[in-house]
Design a protein around this motif. Structure first.
Motif, PDB file in Angstrom:
ATOM      1  N   GLY A  54       0.807  -1.211   0.000  1.00  0.00           N
ATOM      2  CA  GLY A  54       0.000   0.000   0.000  1.00  0.00           C
ATOM      3  C   GLY A  54       0.839   1.258   0.000  1.00  0.00           C
ATOM      4  O   GLY A  54       0.538   2.231   0.689  1.00  0.00           O
ATOM      5  N   ILE A  55       1.877   1.255  -0.804  1.00  0.00           N
ATOM      6  CA  ILE A  55       2.890   2.310  -0.758  1.00  0.00           C
ATOM      7  C   ILE A  55       2.338   3.704  -1.024  1.00  0.00           C
ATOM      8  O   ILE A  55       2.876   4.703  -0.548  1.00  0.00           O
ATOM      9  CB  ILE A  55       4.034   1.986  -1.747  1.00  0.00           C
ATOM     10  N   GLY A  56       1.218   3.804  -1.734  1.00  0.00           N
ATOM     11  CA  GLY A  56       0.643   5.112  -2.035  1.00  0.00           C
ATOM     12  C   GLY A  56       0.286   5.903  -0.800  1.00  0.00           C
ATOM     13  O   GLY A  56       0.221   7.143  -0.839  1.00  0.00           O
ATOM     14  N   GLN A  64       7.441  14.204   5.047  1.00  0.00           N
ATOM     15  CA  GLN A  64       7.983  13.728   3.780  1.00  0.00           C
ATOM     16  C   GLN A  64       9.508  13.734   3.739  1.00  0.00           C
ATOM     17  O   GLN A  64      10.136  12.825   3.190  1.00  0.00           O
ATOM     18  CB  GLN A  64       7.433  14.579   2.634  1.00  0.00           C
ATOM     19  N   ASP A  65      10.129  14.756   4.326  1.00  0.00           N
ATOM     20  CA  ASP A  65      11.581  14.841   4.304  1.00  0.00           C
ATOM     21  C   ASP A  65      12.209  13.684   5.080  1.00  0.00           C
ATOM     22  O   ASP A  65      13.218  13.110   4.660  1.00  0.00           O
ATOM     23  CB  ASP A  65      12.057  16.173   4.886  1.00  0.00           C
ATOM     24  N   GLU A  66      11.606  13.323   6.214  1.00  0.00           N
ATOM     25  CA  GLU A  66      12.122  12.228   7.021  1.00  0.00           C
ATOM     26  C   GLU A  66      11.975  10.902   6.286  1.00  0.00           C
ATOM     27  O   GLU A  66      12.898  10.075   6.278  1.00  0.00           O
ATOM     28  CB  GLU A  66      11.385  12.163   8.359  1.00  0.00           C
ATOM     29  N   GLU A 105       4.312  10.014  -9.255  1.00  0.00           N
ATOM     30  CA  GLU A 105       4.351  11.258 -10.021  1.00  0.00           C
ATOM     31  C   GLU A 105       4.713  12.454  -9.145  1.00  0.00           C
ATOM     32  O   GLU A 105       5.527  13.292  -9.538  1.00  0.00           O
ATOM     33  CB  GLU A 105       2.995  11.485 -10.696  1.00  0.00           C
ATOM     34  N   LYS A 106       4.136  12.539  -7.958  1.00  0.00           N
ATOM     35  CA  LYS A 106       4.371  13.693  -7.098  1.00  0.00           C
ATOM     36  C   LYS A 106       5.721  13.623  -6.394  1.00  0.00           C
ATOM     37  O   LYS A 106       6.274  14.659  -6.014  1.00  0.00           O
ATOM     38  CB  LYS A 106       3.240  13.842  -6.089  1.00  0.00           C
ATOM     39  N   ARG A 107       6.233  12.410  -6.183  1.00  0.00           N
ATOM     40  CA  ARG A 107       7.559  12.269  -5.573  1.00  0.00           C
ATOM     41  C   ARG A 107       8.494  11.565  -6.555  1.00  0.00           C
ATOM     42  O   ARG A 107       9.168  10.601  -6.224  1.00  0.00           O
ATOM     43  CB  ARG A 107       7.475  11.493  -4.258  1.00  0.00           C
TER      44      ARG A 107
END
Length: 374
Positions: A54-56, A64-66, A105-107
């Motif tokens: 379920g990686i999404g 997000q940075d961590e 797409e976003k990352r």
């Protein structure tokens, strides 16, 4: 550091496989390995055959940075990630794929959806985590063979015929060994072979596994399992299955689940290496890898209640296997760099760097290249 509990929340309640015991030892954040093991790990292509389900859900996290730092520091180049859950339906699978694709797409700075063999090399070159979409359950296919091609078009490159129970395609490992592959299962394998979708027999019973291996014209996979000769459990595979898999050019990934030891013993690295070494003895060095099937990130004490609830739900859903009474991890491999510790353990047992590099990911990388050609 992100914990198992935090990651589970990102997946919208993905069920954990087992409950914790009250006393657990934790591995250090940074593995302590020999210089030789560190070099092998740094120079190898690292591919986990089953991780980050379920990686999404990662896209919804605020830290997000961590997360990005942990993934980059892990040293892992690619993972096969389960989508659609253990018993998810068609709609759930489509939604899970859409969520994963949105993350890709976003990352795009961090992730790369792997659809071709070249994408594996590209992920390493661009220092991204390659993500191979896969199904552990065939529920989303229902009894419609044409959906294999549809889901391949959406990026799914690995599929199973069963989870733990009987399906229109075959019999799961918890439903005995009397029956095996069905006519529809043979049609599904033929379609997967034709399209270049990898056949995964991890959760199939002995008969379905044997007949699936025999029916496939391309190398079949067992991406995450253990060895019955080391510990008898329905999720572990017999020597004859492992040998037949290797004879077809396939690869078995050894998992880190509690099923590699008898309850109440919590598996440790030495227990894991017993299964890995046995698989090497039966299959040969070209046909063994790692499919951890445990949390990618570090497990923490705060996960206890969440995992207990997950275990209860699996039992209620009728998909829990014997031995799901212990945490789904190995305490002295409790780090995103768990495979570096395995490399170190293999070195101490006298294995050469070339063999270890194959286990770390080259074997799975090779076999995906052979399968993903329609």
């Amino acid at each position: 550091m992100i914990t198992r509990r935090e990651f589970t929340k990102t997946l919208g309640g993905v069920a954990a496989l087992a409950t914790f015991s009250p006393v657990i030892g934790w591995a250090a954040d940074e593995p302590k390995v020999s210089a030789e093991a560190a070099k092998i790990y740094r120079d190898s292509f690292i591919l986990d055959g089953n991780a980050l389900a379920g990686i999404g859900g990662l896209l919804g996290r605020s830290n997000q940075d961590e997360i990005a730092k942990l993934i980059r520091d892990s040293g892992v180049n690619a993972v096969k990630a389960t989508l659609g859950g253990a018993i998810g339906n068609f709609e759930m699978a489509v939604a899970d794929i859409a969520s994963a694709q949105q993350l890709m797409e976003k990352r795009a700075d961090l992730f790369l959806n792997v659809r071709t063999p070249a994408d594996l090399d590209r992920a390493r070159k661009e220092q991204k985590l390659g993500v191979i979409y896969s199904f552990e359950s065939p529920n989303m296919l229902e009894d419609k063979i044409d959906r294999i091609e549809m889901f391949r078009g959406l990026g799914v490159r690995v599929m199973q015929l069963t989870y733990n129970r009987r399906t229109p395609f075959g019999v799961g490992c918890l439903d005995g060994d009397t029956d095996g592959l069905t006519d529809m299962g043979r049609q599904a394998i033929a379609k997967m072979n034709e399209l270049g979708v990898a056949l995964d027999l991890s959760h199939s019973n002995t008969k379905t596994t044997a007949e699936g291996i025999a029916a496939s014209t391309k190398p079949p996979l067992i991406t995450h399992a253990g060895c019955r000769a080391v510990y008898m459990h329905p999720r572990n595979k017999e020597d004859r299955e492992l040998k037949a898999l290797a004879d077809k050019g396939g690869v078995v990934g050894i998992y880190m689940l509690p099923y590699i030891t008898a309850s109440p013993k919590q598996p440790m690295l030495d227990d894991y290496l017993q299964h890995l070494e046995h698989a090497l003895k039966i299959c040969g060095e070209d046909h063994v890898g790692v499919g951890s099937d445990v949390p990618f990130f570090r497990v923490d004490d705060s996960d206890l209640e969440e995992m207990k609830k997950g275990a209860e739900k699996r039992k209620a859903d009728g998909i829990a296997a014997p031995g799901e009474d212990r945490p789904t991890y190995i305490p002295d491999l409790n780090t995103p760099r768990k495979m570096e510790l395995i490399a170190d353990g293999l070195l101490k047992r006298g294995y050469k760097s070339g063999v270890i590099e194959k286990i770390m990911g080259n074997n799975l990388k090779r076999v995906f290249g052979e399968i993903w050609t329609s």
